[in-house]
Design a protein around this motif. Structure first.
Motif, PDB file in Angstrom:
ATOM      1  N   SER A  92      -8.244   3.226 -29.167  1.00 17.39           N
ATOM      2  CA  SER A  92      -9.147   3.195 -28.010  1.00 17.39           C
ATOM      3  C   SER A  92      -8.801   2.019 -27.098  1.00 17.39           C
ATOM      4  N   ILE A  93      -7.697   2.139 -26.427  1.00 16.42           N
ATOM      5  CA  ILE A  93      -7.150   1.058 -25.606  1.00 16.42           C
ATOM      6  C   ILE A  93      -7.543   1.261 -24.151  1.00 16.42           C
ATOM      7  N   THR A  94      -8.042   0.201 -23.523  1.00 12.60           N
ATOM      8  CA  THR A  94      -8.297   0.283 -22.093  1.00 12.60           C
ATOM      9  C   THR A  94      -7.172  -0.382 -21.299  1.00 12.60           C
ATOM     10  N   ARG A  95      -6.590  -1.429 -21.879  1.00 12.09           N
ATOM     11  CA  ARG A  95      -5.480  -2.085 -21.185  1.00 12.09           C
ATOM     12  C   ARG A  95      -4.706  -2.947 -22.182  1.00 12.09           C
ATOM     13  N   ASN A 142       3.730   1.406 -19.568  1.00 15.91           N
ATOM     14  CA  ASN A 142       2.274   1.377 -19.702  1.00 15.91           C
ATOM     15  C   ASN A 142       1.698   2.765 -19.941  1.00 15.91           C
ATOM     16  N   ASN A 173       1.936   3.284 -23.560  1.00 21.54           N
ATOM     17  CA  ASN A 173       1.499   2.162 -24.415  1.00 21.54           C
ATOM     18  C   ASN A 173       2.618   1.729 -25.359  1.00 21.54           C
ATOM     19  N   ALA A 184      -7.020  -4.849 -24.857  1.00 16.36           N
ATOM     20  CA  ALA A 184      -8.451  -4.742 -24.566  1.00 16.36           C
ATOM     21  C   ALA A 184      -8.951  -3.352 -24.915  1.00 16.36           C
ATOM     22  N   THR A 185     -10.107  -3.322 -25.563  1.00 16.74           N
ATOM     23  CA  THR A 185     -10.814  -2.068 -25.786  1.00 16.74           C
ATOM     24  C   THR A 185     -12.113  -2.138 -24.978  1.00 16.74           C
ATOM     25  N   LEU A 186     -13.015  -1.240 -25.191  1.00 17.61           N
ATOM     26  CA  LEU A 186     -14.279  -1.279 -24.457  1.00 17.61           C
ATOM     27  C   LEU A 186     -15.137  -2.467 -24.861  1.00 17.61           C
ATOM     28  N   THR A 187     -14.889  -2.993 -26.066  1.00 16.02           N
ATOM     29  CA  THR A 187     -15.781  -4.032 -26.586  1.00 16.02           C
ATOM     30  C   THR A 187     -15.135  -5.406 -26.718  1.00 16.02           C
ATOM     31  N   ARG A 216     -11.205  -7.996 -26.498  1.00 14.76           N
ATOM     32  CA  ARG A 216      -9.787  -8.176 -26.199  1.00 14.76           C
ATOM     33  C   ARG A 216      -9.239  -9.162 -27.213  1.00 14.76           C
TER      34      ARG A 216
END
Length: 125
Positions: A27-30, A79, A82, A106-109, A111
């Motif tokens: 669950s990766i955001t960045r 990117n 990933n 970083a995930t939603l919760t 980094r």
């Protein structure tokens, strides 16, 4: 759950090339900075190459290398996949080590830095 997995290591003759890959999943955001380290037997872990995040613009990425690998190694990232790479050319016996990828993800919760399990590179004739 985030995982980082390296691949691409192996046995190569001096002067040869290898390309290591480091793929992050979950669950990766960045993915921010990417760092390749290596550790040879009996030695401390050494930072080999880094690449920062240029966002969506690859030309904005900034890479740095240890003096021992400058001109021979090249770090890059995709990117969209990933996935990060370490292209190693003109390999020398002293490049023999276990190579580790570290990714600041970083995930939603949160980094934090995630490490891969390492991949063995052996340079020998």
């Amino acid at each position: 759950q985030v995982q980082v997995v390296e691949s691409g290591g192996g046995l190569v003759q001096p002067g040869g090339s290898l390309r290591l890959s480091c793929t992050a999943s979950g669950s990766i955001t960045r993915i921010y900075g990417i760092y390749w380290y290596r550790q040879a037997p009996g030695k401390q872990r050494e930072l080999v190459a880094t690449i920062t995040s240029g966002g969506d613009i690859a030309s904005d990425n900034t890479s740095n290398y240890a003096d021992s690998v400058k001109g021979r190694f090249s770090i890059s990232r995709d990117n969209a996949k990933n996935t990060m790479y370490l292209q190693m050319n003109s390999l020398k016996p002293e490049d023999t080590a276990v190579y580790y990828c570290r990714a600041d993800i970083a995930t939603l919760t949160h980094r934090i830095a995630y490490w891969g399990q390492g991949t063995q590179v052996t340079v020998s004739s």
